[in-house]
Motif scaffolding. Structure first.
Motif, PDB file in Angstrom:
ATOM      1  N   UNK A  59       0.805  -1.230   0.000  1.00  0.00           N
ATOM      2  CA  UNK A  59       0.000   0.000   0.000  1.00  0.00           C
ATOM      3  C   UNK A  59       0.840   1.283   0.000  1.00  0.00           C
ATOM      4  N   UNK A  60       2.015   1.256   0.700  1.00  0.00           N
ATOM      5  CA  UNK A  60       2.768   2.495   0.913  1.00  0.00           C
ATOM      6  C   UNK A  60       4.156   2.425   0.272  1.00  0.00           C
ATOM      7  N   UNK A  61       4.593   3.550  -0.234  1.00  0.00           N
ATOM      8  CA  UNK A  61       5.915   3.613  -0.898  1.00  0.00           C
ATOM      9  C   UNK A  61       6.739   4.791  -0.378  1.00  0.00           C
ATOM     10  N   UNK A  62       7.110   4.787   0.907  1.00  0.00           N
ATOM     11  CA  UNK A  62       8.047   5.816   1.370  1.00  0.00           C
ATOM     12  C   UNK A  62       9.431   5.539   0.781  1.00  0.00           C
ATOM     13  N   UNK A  83      10.034  -3.422  -3.158  1.00  0.00           N
ATOM     14  CA  UNK A  83      11.471  -3.538  -3.436  1.00  0.00           C
ATOM     15  C   UNK A  83      12.183  -2.195  -3.600  1.00  0.00           C
ATOM     16  N   UNK A  84      11.497  -1.112  -3.844  1.00  0.00           N
ATOM     17  CA  UNK A  84      12.137   0.199  -4.017  1.00  0.00           C
ATOM     18  C   UNK A  84      12.289   0.965  -2.732  1.00  0.00           C
ATOM     19  N   UNK A  85      11.859   0.372  -1.610  1.00  0.00           N
ATOM     20  CA  UNK A  85      11.924   1.047  -0.310  1.00  0.00           C
ATOM     21  C   UNK A  85      13.123   0.520   0.472  1.00  0.00           C
ATOM     22  N   UNK A  86      13.935   1.438   0.994  1.00  0.00           N
ATOM     23  CA  UNK A  86      15.092   1.047   1.804  1.00  0.00           C
ATOM     24  C   UNK A  86      14.625   0.551   3.161  1.00  0.00           C
ATOM     25  N   UNK A  87      15.278  -0.498   3.631  1.00  0.00           N
ATOM     26  CA  UNK A  87      14.957  -1.056   4.941  1.00  0.00           C
ATOM     27  C   UNK A  87      15.977  -0.544   5.954  1.00  0.00           C
ATOM     28  N   UNK A  88      15.475   0.070   7.020  1.00  0.00           N
ATOM     29  CA  UNK A  88      16.361   0.614   8.036  1.00  0.00           C
ATOM     30  C   UNK A  88      16.052   0.070   9.402  1.00  0.00           C
ATOM     31  N   UNK A  89      17.052   0.046  10.245  1.00  0.00           N
ATOM     32  CA  UNK A  89      16.904  -0.421  11.609  1.00  0.00           C
ATOM     33  C   UNK A  89      16.883   0.791  12.530  1.00  0.00           C
ATOM     34  N   UNK A  90      15.849   0.909  13.357  1.00  0.00           N
ATOM     35  CA  UNK A  90      15.765   1.965  14.365  1.00  0.00           C
ATOM     36  C   UNK A  90      16.172   1.345  15.696  1.00  0.00           C
TER      37      UNK A  90
END
Length: 990
Positions: A218-221, A274-281
């Motif tokens: 649904x979301x593309x940040x 797949x175009x969204x970067x995965x980050x660790x908080x």
């Protein structure tokens, strides 16, 4: 003989083993969790729980795994899905400046579509006004629900009218922001400290997977920051382990849950977004260094690896994430999780992994009572520090609302720092006081001067009243002192300093000659002085006569930062009679502020009248004996009097003259002898000799004048080692030989660069200067009974000159204090002097620089070292200070003997030009280091450390270099002027 023992083994029934294996498989298998195309759960590989291939980071945290041979792609295994489509990910700004917006706080969490849109638009507009280039959307609203659809978290999913999260992402992107969304895998991070997960089973895993699939579709940040993955331990954790994961080890069970969740999150986002970067908080601390030597220097009560059971370092080293953001919520002053320790640890780790690292700052604590957060500058300081850390990629400020509130202009100053209108050095400046040096003391001054440095972006107060500073935060404030105790409290940026000053009124502080008896000859001019309040009316009473005293025009180093000045006066002693006369005690009065105070000096008596036959023959026993006028009693050196060499003969007439002088609270005894020749010398410099050595009817039978590139040496064949009186004028040097009645013939000098003629007349030799005022000092000595006067010849250029440089003060003597404790006068002096030495050496000069960086040489030692070096020039580098005028400014140079005035003139003019200040010119002064008669010597006051503008320049290395270049240019100009006669050598005899 040792006996072997067999261990008793515990056996597990096969049925029980199968049950445990099933439970472990269900909960733990998601480490390698894969789903078929129909969404069915497939059996994971439990062995995948171990470490996988790692990038370099913290040593010992991971092991390599085998990879396909170079150039070959790994083939999908049976049942696996093909890799997701590769879509380019949005590159973040080179330095991210993001602010967090939170539903219910920064924009509405519910309401009509128009209200939601308007609220989000306002938030984005405020972020733009704050010069942000990134938006982080916290999906957890103030009421504890997330704003995306969720099966396993409290939520207020999107309405049919508007999806606020989708709208916020779209609008933020449209406004040019880099957009990240905080995604909560569980409700464990809904509280400030991660809470315990009450249930970990296949239902949780399925719920997380379903939520992620829905979110990713649904979301593309631009990026998702995962939170809510910790698995803290409580009293029920072990029971849950036994029921769900028994047999694999409790620690393995606890630490596997966060990795299961994050692996699932990463894989699901790769498949669906797949175009969204995965980050660790991450929380602030991975581990404290006292628990794990690889950890940070912190004392956190919650650590990701220990209390949270999430080895986030391992995840990053395995390359699971594209970026990391760290909740560095501690202040710089925090003792448990200090900001700098946290931020530097994470940026260093991320830098080693080539991974972007973003610092999340606790903007919501700005200007609150939280430790270290009370002042405006905490956020800006943290950014300034972070920018110096390798691996830092940007900042996230966790509360838009607090930045909009802008308490104490904290956001305004942060923006000012970003756009360059607010200087980092000002933000980092705390209250620093350099004067007074002590906080509790007794003062005789009517006022006290406070000097210091503040951050000019925020107020400083003294006893509640605002202190006026300049644009750099420097201030100098004079406060009047009442009789008795005075309390002053200075407050700035949460720091306070309290002074307790007790004032005692003492209008007249010192009198010289001091207590004791002063026996003087009739007709002598008695010079005396007193230290009193600068604004007082001062006068002395001697023998019933009132003598007005005037301010001494020559500077007094000892009182330059006080309310006191030295006053001088003179009195002509009555003529001597056949008996001793008593004039009583000299009393000095000071009138100030309606008060009249007095202080007594020496008791004065007039010696009986003596005849020349009363003289005792003496010889000089010091290497040189400083000479003074016998017509007065001053202990100050006189620039027209040259010293006598060791062995010179004369007569003492009258009694020894003794008196005390008190300066800076210290009393020193002086004793002199008056010589029959009309000179006066210190008693310690002469000793009695036999009558057969007494000088009488001396003859000078011949002389030679020898010149080489370094000296002009005048050697006189004298039958007796008589004393003499030497005088200098711009045209000639004259030498009157005492007790001498025969001189050789005069001679024109044709081979000498210094003198053009040697003319003898009566008892006097006149050496005519070849060029007016070209004179550089004289060293006298007797050698083999002959008088040798060695004059310095001007060198042809700087490359042929020997120069001594004396950086003023040094060691534990800081000199005058400016506005920064780290930059007292001694540091400024040394900086200018070292640069000057480098410049002169580069031009070929032989430079001797006194090492005052760690050594506090006395004035006597400095002169001794300079004289031993036998230089052409001596330059002492100082900085000036004014006790009560912050506006006093400019450059000046002091000389004592008149042939040094040219060097002082050149130096003052060149330095003032370099500093862009007033040229106060060359001035006569009694500075000890300038009083040698053997070489030109000056003391440079480069600028005023008490003047805010000049001080800022004086501590600047570029200005120090410019001032050094100005002095070097002055030296070159002076030597060129002195060398006008050119080079002449040879020996001439008469």
């Amino acid at each position: 003989m040792a006996r072997s023992r067999k261990k008793k083994r515990r056996t597990i029934p096969a049925a029980a083993f199968c049950l445990v294996l099933a439970l472990v498989t269900c909960v733990m298998g998601a480490v390698a969790l894969l789903y078929n195309s129909d969404g069915a759960f497939t059996l994971p590989v439990i062995a995948g729980l171990g470490p996988s291939a790692a990038r370099p980071g913290l040593s010992g945290t991971s092991q390599p795994v085998s990879e396909p041979p170079s150039g070959q792609a790994a083939e999908p295994q049976g049942g696996e899905e093909p890799p997701p489509q590769q879509i380019p990910k949005t590159e973040p700004p080179s330095e991210l400046r993001a602010v967090t917006i939170k539903p219910g706080r920064d924009f509405p969490a519910e309401g009509s579509a128009d209200a939601l849109k308007a609220g989000i638009d306002r938030a984005l507009e405020e972020a733009k006004n704050l010069t942000m280039n990134g938006i982080v959307i916290d999906t957890l609203s103030e009421d504890g629900s997330v704003i995306y659809s969720s099966r396993q978290l409290p939520c207020r999913g999107p309405s049919s009218e508007l999806d606020p999260l989708s709208y916020a992402i779209g609008q933020a992107k449209e406004n040019g922001f880099y957009v990240a969304v905080i995604y909560y895998l569980t409700d464990g991070s809904f509280t400030e400290t991660p809470s315990v997960l009450k249930q970990v089973d296949a239902g949780l895993i399925d719920g997380v997977r379903a939520d992620l699939e829905s979110f990713g579709s649904r979301y593309t940040p631009d990026a998702v920051l995962f939170d809510g993955y910790y698995n803290p331990q409580d009293t029920g954790s072990y029971l849950r382990y036994l029921s769900e994961g028994g047999g694999i080890g409790f620690e393995t069970y606890m630490r596997s849950v966060p990795k299961i969740l994050l692996t699932l999150a990463k894989k699901t986002m790769e498949q669906h977004a797949p175009g969204v970067s995965s980050g660790l908080l991450s929380e602030a601390v991975w581990a404290n260094n006292y628990e794990d030597e690889r950890g940070s220097v912190t004392r956190a009560y919650f650590c990701a690896r220990t209390e949270g059971n999430a080895d986030v370092v391992e995840y990053l080293e395995e390359g699971m994430f594209d970026l990391v953001a760290v909740k560095a919520y501690g202040s710089i002053a925090d003792r448990n999780i200090p900001y700098q320790a946290v931020a530097s640890w994470w940026t260093r780790l991320a830098g080693s992994l080539n991974l972007p690292c973003y610092i999340v700052h606790a903007a919501d604590r700005a200007v609150t009572d939280a430790v270290g957060w009370s002042e405006y500058d905490q956020l800006a300081r943290q950014v300034i520090d972070a920018r110096e850390m390798p691996g830092y990629s940007g900042s996230v400020f966790n509360s838009l609302a607090r930045l909009i509130e802008n308490p104490k202009d904290c956001a305004g100053k942060l923006i000012g720092y970003f756009d360059g209108t607010v200087k980092a050095e000002h933000i980092m400046q705390d209250l620093e006081l350099t004067k007074p040096e002590k906080t509790t003391f007794t003062s005789f001054d009517p006022s006290v001067l406070f000097t210091g440095h503040t951050d000019p972006n925020t107020d400083a107060t003294i006893n509640g009243q605002k202190i006026v500073t300049d644009e750099n935060g420097y201030f100098q404030l004079e406060m009047q002192l009442e009789e008795g105790e005075n309390i002053f409290t200075i407050v700035h940026k949460g720091k306070s300093v309290t002074y307790d000053i007790t004032r005692i009124t003492e209008v007249v502080k010192e009198v010289s000659p001091g207590e004791g008896t002063l026996a003087v000859d009739g007709g002598t001019e008695l010079s005396f002085n007193a230290v009193a309040y600068s604004e007082a009316k001062v006068y002395a009473v001697i023998n019933g006569t009132t003598i007005p005293m005037t301010l001494d025009e020559n500077p007094d180093e000892e009182y330059r930062d006080t309310a006191y000045s030295r006053f001088v006066g003179s009195y002509t002693i009555p003529d001597a009679t056949t008996s001793v006369q008593s004039l009583g005690t000299m009393t000095v009065y000071g009138e100030w502020g309606g008060l009249t105070k007095s202080k007594s000096g020496a008791a004065i008596q007039v010696n009986e009248k003596l005849l020349p036959s009363d003289g005792t023959p003496v010889a000089v026993i010091s290497d040189t004996a400083e000479t003074f006028s016998a017509a007065n009693m001053s202990h100050y050196s006189e620039p027209t009097y040259f010293p006598l060499p060791k062995g010179a003969l004369d007569y003492v007439v009258g009694d020894e003259i003794r008196y005390n002088v008190t300066e800076s609270g210290k009393t020193k005894a002086y004793s002199f002898y008056r010589l029959q020749s009309g000179l006066r010398v210190l008693s310690s410099d002469v000793a009695a000799v036999s009558a057969t050595s007494a000088p009488v009817n001396n003859r000078i039978t011949g002389y030679t004048v020898k010149s080489d590139s370094r000296y002009t040496t005048l050697t006189l064949d004298t039958e007796q080692q008589v004393s003499y009186t030497m005088r200098y004028s711009a045209d000639a040097v004259t030498i009157q030989f005492h007790y001498t009645n025969s001189l050789p013939d005069s001679m024109t000098l044709s081979r000498n660069p210094l003198f053009s003629a040697a003319t003898f007349s009566g008892d006097t030799l006149t050496l005519t200067l070849r060029n007016q005022a070209r004179f550089m000092g004289c060293a006298p000595f007797y050698k083999n009974g002959k008088l040798v006067l060695r004059f310095n010849n001007p060198p042809s250029s700087v490359s042929n000159a020997k120069i001594v440089i004396d950086p003023g003060h040094g060691g534990n003597d800081s000199g005058a204090l400016g506005y920064l404790a780290a930059y007292p006068e001694k540091t400024i002096n040394y900086g200018i002097a070292t640069r000057l030495a480098d410049l002169l050496e580069a031009r070929g000069a032989d430079v001797v620089m006194l090492d005052t960086k760690y050594n506090n040489y006395s004035l006597q030692q400095r002169v001794q070292m300079a004289t031993a070096a036998d230089p052409h020039l001596f330059i002492s580098v100082h900085s000036n200070s004014s006790a009560y005028s912050a506006s006093a400014s400019g450059t000046e140079a002091y000389y004592f003997n008149f042939w040094s005035s040219g060097l002082a003139q050149f130096s003052s003019a060149n330095i003032s030009k370099a500093l862009g200040s007033t040229n106060r010119g060359q001035k006569f002064g009694y500075y000890y280091v300038t009083r040698s008669m053997q070489y030109p010597a000056i003391l440079i006051e480069s600028g005023f450390v008490s003047n805010q503008t000049e001080y800022h320049k004086l501590i600047n290395e570029d200005y120090q270099q410019a001032m050094a270049e100005g002095i070097a240019k002055a030296v070159s100009s002076y030597l060129s002027y002195m060398y006008e006669a050119g080079s002449m050598t040879g020996t001439e005899s008469g």
